[in-house]
Design a protein around this motif. Structure first.
Motif, PDB file in Angstrom:
ATOM      1  N   GLN A 226      34.637  80.256  56.500  1.00 25.89           N
ATOM      2  CA  GLN A 226      34.097  79.382  55.475  1.00 25.89           C
ATOM      3  C   GLN A 226      33.860  80.184  54.206  1.00 25.89           C
ATOM      4  N   PHE A 227      33.972  79.511  53.079  1.00 21.92           N
ATOM      5  CA  PHE A 227      33.698  80.183  51.814  1.00 21.92           C
ATOM      6  C   PHE A 227      33.250  79.167  50.780  1.00 21.92           C
ATOM      7  N   GLU A 228      32.511  79.655  49.804  1.00 26.25           N
ATOM      8  CA  GLU A 228      32.120  78.876  48.629  1.00 26.25           C
ATOM      9  C   GLU A 228      32.263  79.785  47.416  1.00 26.25           C
ATOM     10  N   THR A 229      32.887  79.274  46.383  1.00 27.48           N
ATOM     11  CA  THR A 229      33.079  80.020  45.139  1.00 27.48           C
ATOM     12  C   THR A 229      32.743  79.122  43.963  1.00 27.48           C
ATOM     13  N   ILE A 230      31.965  79.653  43.034  1.00 29.77           N
ATOM     14  CA  ILE A 230      31.718  78.932  41.792  1.00 29.77           C
ATOM     15  C   ILE A 230      31.782  79.928  40.642  1.00 29.77           C
ATOM     16  N   ARG A 231      32.490  79.522  39.579  1.00 29.38           N
ATOM     17  CA  ARG A 231      32.636  80.372  38.391  1.00 29.38           C
ATOM     18  C   ARG A 231      32.253  79.557  37.167  1.00 29.38           C
ATOM     19  N   ALA A 232      31.547  80.198  36.258  1.00 31.31           N
ATOM     20  CA  ALA A 232      31.161  79.547  35.006  1.00 31.31           C
ATOM     21  C   ALA A 232      31.453  80.499  33.854  1.00 31.31           C
ATOM     22  N   LYS A 233      32.013  79.949  32.786  1.00 25.69           N
ATOM     23  CA  LYS A 233      32.324  80.740  31.596  1.00 25.69           C
ATOM     24  C   LYS A 233      31.858  80.007  30.344  1.00 25.69           C
ATOM     25  N   LEU A 234      31.373  80.809  29.386  1.00 23.35           N
ATOM     26  CA  LEU A 234      30.959  80.283  28.089  1.00 23.35           C
ATOM     27  C   LEU A 234      31.643  81.115  27.014  1.00 23.35           C
ATOM     28  N   MET A 235      32.338  80.450  26.095  1.00 25.34           N
ATOM     29  CA  MET A 235      33.042  81.144  25.013  1.00 25.34           C
ATOM     30  C   MET A 235      32.417  80.770  23.674  1.00 25.34           C
ATOM     31  N   ALA A 236      32.269  81.787  22.818  1.00 28.49           N
ATOM     32  CA  ALA A 236      31.731  81.569  21.475  1.00 28.49           C
ATOM     33  C   ALA A 236      32.633  82.234  20.452  1.00 28.49           C
ATOM     34  N   THR A 237      33.021  81.480  19.432  1.00 31.05           N
ATOM     35  CA  THR A 237      33.744  82.008  18.266  1.00 31.05           C
ATOM     36  C   THR A 237      33.046  81.464  17.023  1.00 31.05           C
ATOM     37  N   PRO A 238      31.855  81.968  16.731  1.00 33.23           N
ATOM     38  CA  PRO A 238      31.031  81.382  15.659  1.00 33.23           C
ATOM     39  C   PRO A 238      31.696  81.510  14.291  1.00 33.23           C
ATOM     40  N   THR A 239      31.668  80.423  13.556  1.00 33.06           N
ATOM     41  CA  THR A 239      32.264  80.443  12.217  1.00 33.06           C
ATOM     42  C   THR A 239      31.473  81.330  11.267  1.00 33.06           C
ATOM     43  N   ALA A 240      30.204  81.573  11.581  1.00 33.76           N
ATOM     44  CA  ALA A 240      29.393  82.443  10.732  1.00 33.76           C
ATOM     45  C   ALA A 240      29.835  83.895  10.818  1.00 33.76           C
ATOM     46  N   LEU A 241      30.548  84.248  11.894  1.00 35.01           N
ATOM     47  CA  LEU A 241      31.048  85.613  12.069  1.00 35.01           C
ATOM     48  C   LEU A 241      32.541  85.542  12.384  1.00 35.01           C
ATOM     49  N   PRO A 242      33.376  85.340  11.391  1.00 38.27           N
ATOM     50  CA  PRO A 242      34.822  85.262  11.636  1.00 38.27           C
ATOM     51  C   PRO A 242      35.339  86.533  12.310  1.00 38.27           C
ATOM     52  N   GLY A 243      36.195  86.348  13.282  1.00 36.81           N
ATOM     53  CA  GLY A 243      36.772  87.490  13.996  1.00 36.81           C
ATOM     54  C   GLY A 243      36.032  87.860  15.259  1.00 36.81           C
ATOM     55  N   LEU A 244      34.835  87.274  15.488  1.00 34.71           N
ATOM     56  CA  LEU A 244      34.060  87.585  16.686  1.00 34.71           C
ATOM     57  C   LEU A 244      34.380  86.582  17.789  1.00 34.71           C
ATOM     58  N   LYS A 245      34.614  87.089  19.010  1.00 35.45           N
ATOM     59  CA  LYS A 245      34.854  86.241  20.168  1.00 35.45           C
ATOM     60  C   LYS A 245      34.077  86.786  21.351  1.00 35.45           C
ATOM     61  N   LEU A 246      33.270  85.934  21.957  1.00 34.25           N
ATOM     62  CA  LEU A 246      32.462  86.303  23.111  1.00 34.25           C
ATOM     63  C   LEU A 246      32.815  85.392  24.277  1.00 34.25           C
ATOM     64  N   ILE A 247      33.024  85.978  25.440  1.00 30.05           N
ATOM     65  CA  ILE A 247      33.225  85.203  26.666  1.00 30.05           C
ATOM     66  C   ILE A 247      32.290  85.772  27.724  1.00 30.05           C
ATOM     67  N   ALA A 248      31.306  84.983  28.112  1.00 31.85           N
ATOM     68  CA  ALA A 248      30.372  85.371  29.165  1.00 31.85           C
ATOM     69  C   ALA A 248      30.743  84.623  30.442  1.00 31.85           C
ATOM     70  N   GLY A 249      30.759  85.330  31.546  1.00 26.99           N
ATOM     71  CA  GLY A 249      31.148  84.711  32.803  1.00 26.99           C
ATOM     72  C   GLY A 249      30.197  85.058  33.925  1.00 26.99           C
ATOM     73  N   PHE A 250      30.102  84.161  34.882  1.00 29.10           N
ATOM     74  CA  PHE A 250      29.308  84.422  36.085  1.00 29.10           C
ATOM     75  C   PHE A 250      30.046  83.875  37.292  1.00 29.10           C
ATOM     76  N   LEU A 251      30.055  84.663  38.357  1.00 29.26           N
ATOM     77  CA  LEU A 251      30.713  84.286  39.610  1.00 29.26           C
ATOM     78  C   LEU A 251      29.724  84.402  40.758  1.00 29.26           C
ATOM     79  N   HIS A 252      29.677  83.380  41.584  1.00 31.32           N
ATOM     80  CA  HIS A 252      28.987  83.467  42.875  1.00 31.32           C
ATOM     81  C   HIS A 252      29.996  83.129  43.958  1.00 31.32           C
ATOM     82  N   ASP A 253      30.076  83.986  44.962  1.00 30.18           N
ATOM     83  CA  ASP A 253      31.070  83.803  46.021  1.00 30.18           C
ATOM     84  C   ASP A 253      30.464  84.223  47.353  1.00 30.18           C
ATOM     85  N   ARG A 254      30.762  83.444  48.373  1.00 25.28           N
ATOM     86  CA  ARG A 254      30.344  83.782  49.739  1.00 25.28           C
ATOM     87  C   ARG A 254      31.502  83.510  50.680  1.00 25.28           C
TER      88      ARG A 254
END
Length: 767
Positions: A226-254
């Motif tokens: 048996q297994f369970e996997t969940i992944r979540a990602k959040l991406m930010a490319t704020p217009t106030a800071l052109p050229g900046l890209k952030l991708i934060a991710g979290f994984l839980h797996d069993r």
């Protein structure tokens, strides 16, 4: 050469007429199965596959869906010069096992990265490797130590999950299978939170399976999964800071499963009955929680600053039957927690004729909570007492074999029962500086250069407690009076070994440094043909280990390779056919080898740098789209491994293994397939992969115990704009093959066999 000739002839015969009869497709550098450009990112920069001299096999998201691949191991099995074990817990790249080749060493030999986070060994064996909502899997063959660092001597596997996007999308899938009673349910959804500034993606999958092996003693399934996997990602490319890209991710797996894949090989059972007699159900669980932050800032059109931060917690828990039998002799339990933090910072530059990067890396892998405990029977053959009884004085007692057998039979099972607790806290810290650059110094000629300075520090301690779990025979009760002093002497030997095995060693520190260069040259002969030559150094760090018999730890030095590689990159028929090849040779020195300090005692072993070896071979891979509805792929790999110096004292005898091949190193791998997608929605895929026979042991090589096998898989169905329904079959022709086998302490033959034919249904939706 027959497998190579057969694969090449088949592909050319099928593909050439189709390519010749079709109108040219739109240009694309190394078009994937959907006609789009394949970009690889595993070498810290985005490059097309055709601009990458390194040998890399790529499995795209479309490949995963078309071929019904559910695990990273499925993708590895369809990659040239990569072989996967039948239980899908290990793999080899160019004949080099991901975890061990010579029976020694602590670190892995191949690295696996998930969204920039290096996975510990336990997570690689059975962790977060499900392929639902995965964007791409890249398999780099050959040393990647310059850019990937420690544990990349054989190669690296780079897994990238699907990123958020600013358009809404979602997908879902439900699968059921027959032979193992499998059920899988998965879903993913993503879209914008703030248009063009913030987006998210969430994906999850749950799976259950009855397994394939039956416990005849416990009267139940022995390897339920048996297994369970969940992944979540959040991406930010704020217009106030052109050229900046952030991708934060979290994984839980069993992942949890029966923890044992060994079955009975002898009457009244056959291997294909998939029966085990063990009386204690095994339970193995790997829990993974991994957080990542990938940040990049485009300073200008020439410079980009990047940072990849990861923190992961992996918890491994294993309970098992130590005697592998129906008898209630012993059980064991192991617990290995691993906390890993890593930080990488790099500056990528891209000028007219010069591209590359320079960066720094730090990681801290903390396994200080590890321990193992259990009750088990130690038979005389593993501690050398059987040999000592018949050996002439002064080394032994000089008994006739019949008398020695009589004495050993006084001890139940010709051994002793012990309880043990071993605590081995360990922490590894790694830091590095690295760089890689390509300079086109004249038109059509590119110079590649790279380096890595790597420093590693390891802290390890030892606390071992061993006690007898059963009384020893009373010498006074032995019927033959002349043997009573001998039994008393044997008892003293056993008590002495138990006493010497109890020890506490305070923490000790070892450290290693290495400089790893790389140099190469590419000649762009024509727009569609490029030739490259590269030489680079690979390495696996030294380490420390535990001598169980003497309750002490020991240290050993790093091992090194020099890799010499030639690469050919070609495109044909207006970029609708790609044919790539790599030819390599690897020289391996200071190889880490396990040796015994006391003849006959398997527990009195340590690791030394005493081996050398050589590998050579090639990969050829082809991908073509002869029509808009048909995609063909094929690959062939050949590797010849050879120990040029490898003499080992195993404790029972001394092996001169020079000239032997690596274990689990098939010489030939073949793969190929075809995918047809009609405009009406009808869909068909058939794919196959072949692996030649191999040895299961590096020392004893009288026959190739790992069977050759050819697996054919198929998927048929219909795919509409939002919904699809399919039937699929893995191992369509129900090929039977043995992965490995061994004789248990009670004389029974056990082993691991491949999965049978599995047929299933898949229902898929998307928007």
């Amino acid at each position: 050469m027959k497998p190579l000739l057969l694969a090449t002839t088949m592909f050319v015969a099928i593909a050439t007429p189709a390519f010749a009869q079709q109108e040219p497709a739109p240009e694309a550098s190394q078009a994937g199965s959907d006609g789009t450009e394949i970009i690889v990112t595993g070498q810290k920069a985005s490059r097309t596959l055709q601009d990458t001299p390194t040998s890399v096999g790529v499995t795209t998201a479309e490949d995963i869906a078309d071929r019904n691949l559910t695990s990273v191991y499925d993708a590895l099995a369809q990659t040239a010069n990569v072989a996967v074990t039948a239980d899908k817990q290990s793999f080899s790249i160019r004949g080099i096992d991901a975890f061990n080749v010579s029976g020694a060493g602590d670190g892995a030999l191949a690295s696996v990265y998930l969204d920039g986070a290096a996975l510990p060994m336990r997570a690689v064996r059975a962790g977060p490797l499900e392929l639902f909502d995965i964007a791409q899997v890249e398999v780099y063959r050959g040393p990647q130590s310059t850019l990937q660092g420690r544990n990349s001597l054989a190669g690296a596997v780079i897994i990238r999950t699907a990123d958020p996007a600013y358009e809404w999308s979602g997908r879902a899938r439900a699968q059921i299978t027959d032979a193992d009673g499998g059920r899988r349910f998965a879903a993913a959804i993503g879209g914008p939170i703030v248009d063009d500034q913030f987006a998210f993606r969430i994906a999850g999958e749950i799976g259950r399976s009855d397994g394939l092996n039956y416990g005849a003693t416990i009267h139940d399934d022995y390897d339920p999964r048996q297994f369970e996997t969940i992944r979540a990602k959040l991406m930010a490319t704020p217009t106030a800071l052109p050229g900046l890209k952030l991708i934060a991710g979290f994984l839980h797996d069993r992942h949890a499963w029966g923890g044992n894949t060994y079955v009975e090989f002898e009457a009244p059972y056959t291997p294909w009955d998939r029966v085990t007699l063990m009386n204690t159900p095994a339970h193995e669980t790997v829990k993974s929680d991994i957080a990542t932050l990938d940040a990049s800032y485009e300073i200008d059109r020439h410079l980009t600053l990047s940072s990849v931060t990861s923190y992961g917690q992996v918890r491994y828990d294993y309970s098992y039957d130590t005697d592998w039998s129906a008898s209630a002799i012993g059980t064991g339990h192991a617990y290995e927690p691993t906390d890993t933090f890593s930080q990488e910072v790099r500056l990528n530059f891209d000028f007219a004729r010069l591209q590359g990067l320079i960066g720094g890396y730090y990681s801290n892998e903390d396994g200080r909570g590890s321990y193992s405990e259990g009750t088990q029977r130690i038979v005389f053959s593993t501690i050398g007492l059987d040999r000592q009884l018949v050996a002439p004085p002064p080394a032994g007692f000089g008994l006739p074999q019949a008398t020695a057998n009589y004495v050993m039979d006084l001890y139940p099972g010709r051994g002793v029962q012990i309880d043990s607790l071993l605590v081995t806290p360990k922490q590894t810290r790694n830091k590095a500086l690295f760089g890689d650059a390509t300079w086109e110094f004249v038109d059509g000629l590119k110079l590649h250069a790279g380096f890595r300075w790597d420093h590693e520090k390891q802290d390890q301690a030892l606390d071992q407690t061993v006690t007898l779990a059963q009384p020893l025979p009373d010498p006074a009760s032995v019927p033959i009076a002349a043997l009573r002093p001998l039994v008393a002497g044997i008892n003293q030997i056993i008590l002495g070994q138990v006493s010497s095995a109890n020890n506490v060693q305070p923490p000790s520190t070892v450290s290693y440094s290495a400089f790893l260069p790389k140099l190469g040259l590419t000649w762009q002969a024509t727009r569609d043909v490029a030739l490259s030559a590269t030489v680079q150094r690979g390495y696996r760090s030294g380490g420390s280990g535990t001598n169980t018999a003497r309750a002490r730890y020991f240290t050993y030095d790093p091992e090194y390779t020099w890799n010499y590689e030639f690469a050919l990159r070609t495109e044909w028929f207006d970029h609708r056919l790609t044919l790539n090849a790599n030819l390599f040779r690897i020289d391996w020195s200071d190889q880490q080898v396990r040796v015994n300090l006391t003849p006959g005692n398997n527990y009195d072993s340590e690791t030394v740098n005493a081996g050398t070896s050589r590998l050579w071979g090639f990969e050829v891979e082809a991908l073509g789209r002869p029509t808009r509805t048909l995609t063909l792929n094929a690959g062939v790999g050949f590797t010849r491994t050879k120990f040029t110096s490898f003499n080992v004292d195993t404790g029972t005898q001394i092996f001169v293994a020079t000239g032997n091949e690596f274990a689990n190193a098939p010489r030939w791998t073949l793969n190929g397939g075809a995918t047809w997608k009609a405009e009406s929605g009808l869909f068909a895929n058939i794919n196959a992969n072949y692996r030649s026979a191999a040895y299961q042991d590096a020392l004893v090589q009288s026959s190739r115990e790992v069977d050759a096998r050819a697996l054919v898989n198929a998927k048929l169905g219909w795919q509409g704009e939002h919904f699809g329904a399919f039937v699929f079959a893995n191992n369509l022709f129900d090929a039977r093959y043995v992965q490995n086998s061994f004789v248990n302490g009670d004389g029974r033959l056990l082993g691991v066999v491949g999965d049978p034919r599995v047929v299933g249904l898949s229902f898929e939706g998307r928007f």
